[in-house]
Enzyme design. Structure first.
Site, PDB file in Angstrom:
ATOM      1  N   LYS A 178       0.812  -1.216   0.000  1.00 29.05           N
ATOM      2  CA  LYS A 178       0.000   0.000   0.000  1.00 29.05           C
ATOM      3  C   LYS A 178       0.847   1.269   0.000  1.00 29.05           C
ATOM      4  CE  LYS A 178      -3.440  -2.834   0.284  1.00 29.05           C
ATOM      5  NZ  LYS A 178      -4.158  -3.216  -0.939  1.00 29.05           N
ATOM      6  N   TYR A 203      -2.932 -12.706   2.786  1.00 30.06           N
ATOM      7  CA  TYR A 203      -2.661 -12.421   1.377  1.00 30.06           C
ATOM      8  C   TYR A 203      -1.493 -13.243   0.829  1.00 30.06           C
ATOM      9  CZ  TYR A 203      -5.761  -8.477   2.223  1.00 30.06           C
ATOM     10  OH  TYR A 203      -6.835  -7.701   2.553  1.00 30.06           O
ATOM     11  N   TYR A 209     -12.308 -15.126   3.260  1.00 32.35           N
ATOM     12  CA  TYR A 209     -11.311 -14.084   3.483  1.00 32.35           C
ATOM     13  C   TYR A 209     -10.828 -14.112   4.942  1.00 32.35           C
ATOM     14  CZ  TYR A 209      -9.224  -9.527   4.239  1.00 32.35           C
ATOM     15  OH  TYR A 209      -8.347  -8.527   4.585  1.00 32.35           O
TER      16      TYR A 209
END
Length: 340
Positions: free
Chosen positions: A44, A284, A258
């Protein structure tokens, strides 16, 4: 497009010889976007260089974003806001069932608060986009100037940062004398995935990208990635089109959903840590690496010579899954790496 330097770039491009030997497959390399420095590192930071510059250009006095409770994006947004002296409010959703106290208060949540962000937990089932809109409206009514960053920083502005990561990669490839037959990356809010595709298309490269889904199905995710990649190309390279078959999504490693751990993820995290000294994360990169290892084992990638794994960071999340990474679990996984 405005940009403000926040990340430690370029990030390292490194071979993984011991992991390659352990898998017996193609030569494996890694792009270390866990080493972007900002707020502990992660993908990010690249997006926030563009997003925070846009916020400053618009005169924002507070940034507002959302994500799951253990959002890496939220942590790095909080760090960027602290560095730039802008207030930050994080809206965090309780979207992962069955986690313990460490997940509810530790890991990225603790770090986000340490960076000075205001953290607000959303009621279960609350839509992130709707919550962001409502909070932004309330802030404007109170005389504030909010800048809204979508979950994951996944907008055209954020994705453009990953399009710009491709020339960085190509310069390193040239310096090291290597090429890659495929890139593998985790895809969740899909901005990184879409940005990489846009950057490759702009460069005229045919390197395929496999995005390993950490939540959505292939049928749902594929059109979302396609739309964002195409919209990003319209912004950065008008006239360049995305190849019809460019979006490749592997949804076989989501598990129960998730943020829900899987035996394959645990083994991938353990193996990479113990062969390369590199920390993956449970949400992830751990699942993306699990997919890469499985596709080598089942022969899907047998014809490839060299694969690049794009590490998106997030190892801080390991501390929110302390019960999963217990010594007993790691011993059991090492002894029998096959999923139960």
């Amino acid at each position: 497009m405005s940009r403000i330097r926040l990340a430690g770039l370029p990030t390292p491009l490194e071979p993984m010889p011991r992991l390659t030997a352990a898998t017996g497959g193609p030569e494996l390399w890694i792009k270390r976007d866990d080493c972007t420095v900002l707020g502990g590192g992660g993908n990010k930071a690249r997006k926030l260089e563009y997003l925070m510059a846009d916020a400053i250009d618009q005169g924002a006095d507070i940034v507002l974003t959302a994500g799951a409770k253990q959002s890496n994006h939220a942590r790095q947004t909080a760090a960027a806001a602290a560095k730039l002296g802008i207030d930050c409010r994080l809206l965090l959703a309780d979207s992962v069932d069955g986690r313990g106290e460490a997940y509810a208060q530790g890991g990225n949540i603790m770090l986000s608060r340490l960076f000075g962000a205001e953290v607000e937990f959303l009621a279960k089932g609350t839509g992130l986009a709707d919550a962001l809109d409502a909070h932004a409206e309330a802030l404007r009514a109170a005389g504030r100037r909010p800048y809204v960053i979508p979950a994951g920083g996944s907008s055209v502005v954020g994705a453009a940062a990953y399009a710009d990561a491709i020339p960085e990669l190509f310069a390193q490839m040239s310096d090291l004398g290597v090429t890659f037959d495929r890139i593998v990356v985790a895809t969740g809010s899909f901005g990184t995935h879409a940005g990489l595709l846009a950057g490759l298309a702009k460069m005229g490269s045919s390197i395929p990208v496999t995005g390993v889904s950490v939540g959505r199905s292939r049928e749902v995710l594929t059109p979302l990635v396609t739309a964002l990649a195409e919209e990003t190309l319209e912004r950065i390279a008008p006239g360049v089109r995305l190849a019809e078959d460019a979006v490749d999504v592997d949804d076989g490693f989501v598990g129960a959903g998730y943020g829900q751990p899987t035996p394959e993820m645990l083994e991938a995290v353990r193996l990479v840590a113990q062969t390369e000294g590199i920390l993956l994360d449970p949400v992830y990169s751990g699942k993306a690496m699990a997919a890469l290892l499985a596709r080598i084992a089942d022969g899907t990638f047998a014809a490839l010579s060299r694969i690049l794994f794009w590490h998106t960071g997030g190892s801080q999340g390991l501390f929110a899954y302390d019960e999963i990474f217990s010594f007993a679990n790691l011993e059991r996984t090492a002894a029998d790496p096959q999923p139960a």
